[in-house]
Design an enzyme around this catalytic site. Structure first.
Site, PDB file in Angstrom:
ATOM      1  N   HIS A   1       0.849  -1.198   0.000  1.00  0.00           N
ATOM      2  CA  HIS A   1       0.000   0.000   0.000  1.00  0.00           C
ATOM      3  C   HIS A   1       0.886   1.251   0.000  1.00  0.00           C
ATOM      4  O   HIS A   1       1.602   1.497   0.965  1.00  0.00           O
ATOM      5  CB  HIS A   1      -0.874  -0.049   1.248  1.00  0.00           C
ATOM      6  CG  HIS A   1      -1.814   1.094   1.404  1.00  0.00           C
ATOM      7  ND1 HIS A   1      -1.857   1.872   2.530  1.00  0.00           N
ATOM      8  CD2 HIS A   1      -2.768   1.587   0.574  1.00  0.00           C
ATOM      9  CE1 HIS A   1      -2.798   2.781   2.411  1.00  0.00           C
ATOM     10  NE2 HIS A   1      -3.368   2.635   1.227  1.00  0.00           N
TER      11      HIS A   1
ATOM     12  N   GLU B   1       0.383  -0.814  -4.731  1.00  0.00           N
ATOM     13  CA  GLU B   1      -0.745   0.106  -4.926  1.00  0.00           C
ATOM     14  C   GLU B   1      -0.176   1.510  -4.807  1.00  0.00           C
ATOM     15  O   GLU B   1       0.718   1.766  -3.983  1.00  0.00           O
ATOM     16  CB  GLU B   1      -1.786  -0.125  -3.822  1.00  0.00           C
ATOM     17  CG  GLU B   1      -3.056   0.706  -3.930  1.00  0.00           C
ATOM     18  CD  GLU B   1      -3.019   2.064  -3.244  1.00  0.00           C
ATOM     19  OE1 GLU B   1      -3.968   2.833  -3.428  1.00  0.00           O
ATOM     20  OE2 GLU B   1      -2.037   2.369  -2.530  1.00  0.00           O
TER      21      GLU B   1
ATOM     22  N   ASP C   1      -1.128   6.053  -5.800  1.00  0.00           N
ATOM     23  CA  ASP C   1      -2.163   7.064  -6.044  1.00  0.00           C
ATOM     24  C   ASP C   1      -1.685   8.036  -7.110  1.00  0.00           C
ATOM     25  O   ASP C   1      -0.611   8.630  -6.966  1.00  0.00           O
ATOM     26  CB  ASP C   1      -2.422   7.830  -4.737  1.00  0.00           C
ATOM     27  CG  ASP C   1      -2.728   6.893  -3.585  1.00  0.00           C
ATOM     28  OD1 ASP C   1      -3.823   6.327  -3.564  1.00  0.00           O
ATOM     29  OD2 ASP C   1      -1.843   6.704  -2.713  1.00  0.00           O
TER      30      ASP C   1
ATOM     31  N   HIS D   1      -0.486  10.471  -2.244  1.00  0.00           N
ATOM     32  CA  HIS D   1      -1.815  10.160  -1.719  1.00  0.00           C
ATOM     33  C   HIS D   1      -2.698  11.396  -1.509  1.00  0.00           C
ATOM     34  O   HIS D   1      -3.851  11.430  -1.922  1.00  0.00           O
ATOM     35  CB  HIS D   1      -1.709   9.393  -0.400  1.00  0.00           C
ATOM     36  CG  HIS D   1      -3.045   9.088   0.185  1.00  0.00           C
ATOM     37  ND1 HIS D   1      -3.685   9.935   1.069  1.00  0.00           N
ATOM     38  CD2 HIS D   1      -3.898   8.056  -0.021  1.00  0.00           C
ATOM     39  CE1 HIS D   1      -4.853   9.436   1.390  1.00  0.00           C
ATOM     40  NE2 HIS D   1      -5.019   8.288   0.752  1.00  0.00           N
TER      41      HIS D   1
ATOM     42  N   GLU E   1      -4.452   3.825  -8.331  1.00  0.00           N
ATOM     43  CA  GLU E   1      -5.673   4.517  -7.899  1.00  0.00           C
ATOM     44  C   GLU E   1      -5.675   5.913  -8.511  1.00  0.00           C
ATOM     45  O   GLU E   1      -4.778   6.724  -8.265  1.00  0.00           O
ATOM     46  CB  GLU E   1      -5.753   4.625  -6.367  1.00  0.00           C
ATOM     47  CG  GLU E   1      -7.051   5.329  -5.994  1.00  0.00           C
ATOM     48  CD  GLU E   1      -7.202   5.694  -4.523  1.00  0.00           C
ATOM     49  OE1 GLU E   1      -6.491   5.168  -3.655  1.00  0.00           O
ATOM     50  OE2 GLU E   1      -8.080   6.540  -4.268  1.00  0.00           O
TER      51      GLU E   1
HETATM   52  O1  G3P Z   1      -6.432   1.089  -2.726  1.00  0.00           O
HETATM   53  C1  G3P Z   1      -6.803   1.043  -1.412  1.00  0.00           C
HETATM   54  C2  G3P Z   1      -6.464   2.269  -0.614  1.00  0.00           C
HETATM   55  O2  G3P Z   1      -5.299   2.844  -1.100  1.00  0.00           O
HETATM   56  C3  G3P Z   1      -7.541   3.286  -0.593  1.00  0.00           C
HETATM   57  O3  G3P Z   1      -7.382   4.204   0.433  1.00  0.00           O
HETATM   58  O4  G3P Z   1      -6.929   6.417   1.281  1.00  0.00           O
HETATM   59  O5  G3P Z   1      -5.096   4.769   1.213  1.00  0.00           O
HETATM   60  O6  G3P Z   1      -5.929   5.782  -0.885  1.00  0.00           O
HETATM   61  P1  G3P Z   1      -6.294   5.331   0.506  1.00  0.00           P
HETATM   62 CA    CA Z   2      -4.796   4.603  -2.524  1.00  0.00          CA
END
Ligand code: G3P
Ligand code: CA
Length: 228
Positions: free
Chosen positions: A6, A33, A35, A48, A106
């Site tokens: 993450h 993962e 952003d 993020h 994301e």
């Molecule tokens: O992809 C799951 C997670 O990343 C979503 O929440 O706030 O960490 O972007 P956040």
């Molecule tokens: Ca995310």
């Protein structure tokens, strides 16, 4: 089960930096993962928050800085004595090219709807020849619908963390993969998505026992900060 770091291996390295991505990819993770957001000069960067306040020594919105301006700041959140710059999506893609690595991109459009970010992200991934190793996800329904209209074959995951029933209906209606926060998932709910031939990819799972339960129940992917 697939294990994605993450924001990279963010338990041990500054989140959403090449350091964190490389540590996950070269360690025990199947991929990462991250952003995707857009700078003032239309560069796709990985961060993020919509601002750089929390994760860097700078201030302000990502959208109000050019990429060169952002490069002046240190994105070493939580880790002293480390130098880390904001990565371009292109850097991550180049690093992963030819490697057996899964990327969950994301599209961070739930608060700011960056014009054309979906098409730009798609074009870059396509140009690099990496569409098959990318899951696209978003909390913002419109972004997923735009991506689907660009290419109906994309792997799309709908992220949600509240309004479970309403969001579940959206997942089923649009046939997106379920990217729910793990707290909503029980055996029956997971079964239900699987029955509809939808994957369940959940976050942020940092606990070994919860991971084991989800694995047993049929969850395909966990997104985790930790090497569990
Ligand atoms: O992809 C799951 C997670 O990343 C979503 O929440 O706030 O960490 O972007 P956040
Ligand atoms: Ca995310």
């Amino acid at each position: 089960m697939i294990k994605l770091g993450h924001r990279g291996y963010s338990d041990k390295y500054p989140e959403n930096t090449m350091m964190a991505f490389k540590a996950a990819i070269n360690g025990n993770f199947d991929g990462v993962e991250t952003d995707v957001q857009l700078t003032k000069d239309n560069q796709l960067v990985l961060i993020h928050d919509e601002t750089i306040n929390r994760t860097s020594n700078g201030r302000g919105y990502v959208k109000d800085h050019t990429y060169q301006e952002l490069c002046k700041f240190n994105f070493n959140y939580r880790f002293k004595n480390v130098e880390a710059k904001i990565p371009l999506l292109a850097e991550l893609l180049d690093y992963c090219y030819g490697k057996d690595v899964i990327l969950n991109l994301e599209i961070k459009t739930d608060k700011i709807q960056y014009p054309n970010i979906e098409q730009m992200t798609y074009d870059l991934v396509k140009e690099k020849g990496m569409l098959k190793q990318v899951m696209f996800s978003s909390f913002h329904l419109d972004s997923l619908l735009k991506l689907r209209s660009i290419d109906p074959d994309l792997y799309l995951g709908y992220l949600f963390e509240d309004d479970y029933q309403k969001n579940k209906e959206l997942v089923l209606k649009h046939h997106f993969h379920c990217h729910s926060k793990y707290v909503f998932l029980n055996e029956q709910e997971i079964k239900d998505y699987l029955k509809h031939h939808l994957d369940v990819n959940t976050w942020t799972v940092n606990d070994e026992e919860i991971k084991d339960f989800l694995l047993e129940a049929g969850v395909k992917t966990i997104i985790t900060n930790k090497d569990i």
